[in-house]
Design a protein around this motif. Structure first.
Motif, PDB file in Angstrom:
ATOM      1  N   SER A 118      -2.386  -1.262  -5.217  1.00  0.00           N
ATOM      2  CA  SER A 118      -2.908  -2.534  -4.722  1.00  0.00           C
ATOM      3  C   SER A 118      -4.391  -2.637  -5.061  1.00  0.00           C
ATOM      4  CB  SER A 118      -2.722  -2.632  -3.210  1.00  0.00           C
ATOM      5  OG  SER A 118      -3.546  -1.683  -2.567  1.00  0.00           O
ATOM      6  N   GLU A 158      -6.720  -0.330  -3.140  1.00  0.00           N
ATOM      7  CA  GLU A 158      -6.611   1.102  -3.410  1.00  0.00           C
ATOM      8  C   GLU A 158      -7.117   1.485  -4.796  1.00  0.00           C
ATOM      9  OE1 GLU A 158      -3.100   3.337  -1.743  1.00  0.00           O
ATOM     10  OE2 GLU A 158      -2.270   1.313  -1.793  1.00  0.00           O
ATOM     11  N   TYR A 172       0.828  -1.199   0.000  1.00  0.00           N
ATOM     12  CA  TYR A 172       0.000   0.000   0.000  1.00  0.00           C
ATOM     13  C   TYR A 172       0.859   1.244   0.000  1.00  0.00           C
ATOM     14  CZ  TYR A 172      -3.681  -3.142   1.501  1.00  0.00           C
ATOM     15  OH  TYR A 172      -4.581  -4.168   1.562  1.00  0.00           O
TER      16      TYR A 172
END
Length: 157
Positions: free
Chosen positions: A109, A112, A7
């Protein structure tokens, strides 16, 4: 055990914020709904109670999922990223060779990913096709509509 997920600092903070909110406000709201439904009498034929219990189950599943993500989450150190090829956090300018359309995406990711913000998951078909490619190369992506060729015009961070 789930696989490690990477992240951005902002993305991880957003997930932590959601987890905190669900544990406090979310649980309190569901508890209130359950209490109100219980006060209405017979639980065996109480649709409000059933709905509140279902909401509680969904909430607890999401909390468990977020807690598991936190255990396996790693913040990406931009200094350790190979800038010569597409990788997570790369900002990639690509051209659809068939349509001639140019788009810019940031590789992130799965959690996200947000197409409206120009963020695509490294787990998506396009993301997988672009990973590891260098500027000037062509990525062939297998999509439901068939193969799509994307020319990588630029990679930045």
């Amino acid at each position: 055990m789930e696989k490690v997920s990477y992240y951005t600092e902002e993305g991880l903070q957003r997930l932590k914020g959601e987890l905190t909110q669900l544990k406090s406000e979310g649980r309190a709201k569901v508890a209130e709904q359950l209490s109100e439904a219980r006060d209405k009498g017979d639980l065996s034929e109480n649709a409000e109670y059933d709905a509140a219990k279902e909401a509680q189950e969904i909430l607890e599943r999401r909390i468990a999922k977020l807690e598991e993500l936190m255990i396996n989450a790693r913040v990406i150190n931009k200094d350790n990223i190979n800038t010569s090829a597409v990788s997570i956090l790369s900002k990639v300018k690509i051209k659809n060779k068939k349509l001639g359309k140019v788009s810019t995406y940031t590789m992130v990711s799965e959690e996200e990913a947000d197409l409206k913000e120009g963020k695509i998951s490294i787990e998506s078909p396009i993301g997988k096709g672009l990973l590891g490619k260098k500027a000037g190369e062509v990525a062939i992506v297998e999509a439901p509509a068939g193969k799509i060729e994307f020319e990588i015009l630029d990679i930045s961070f």
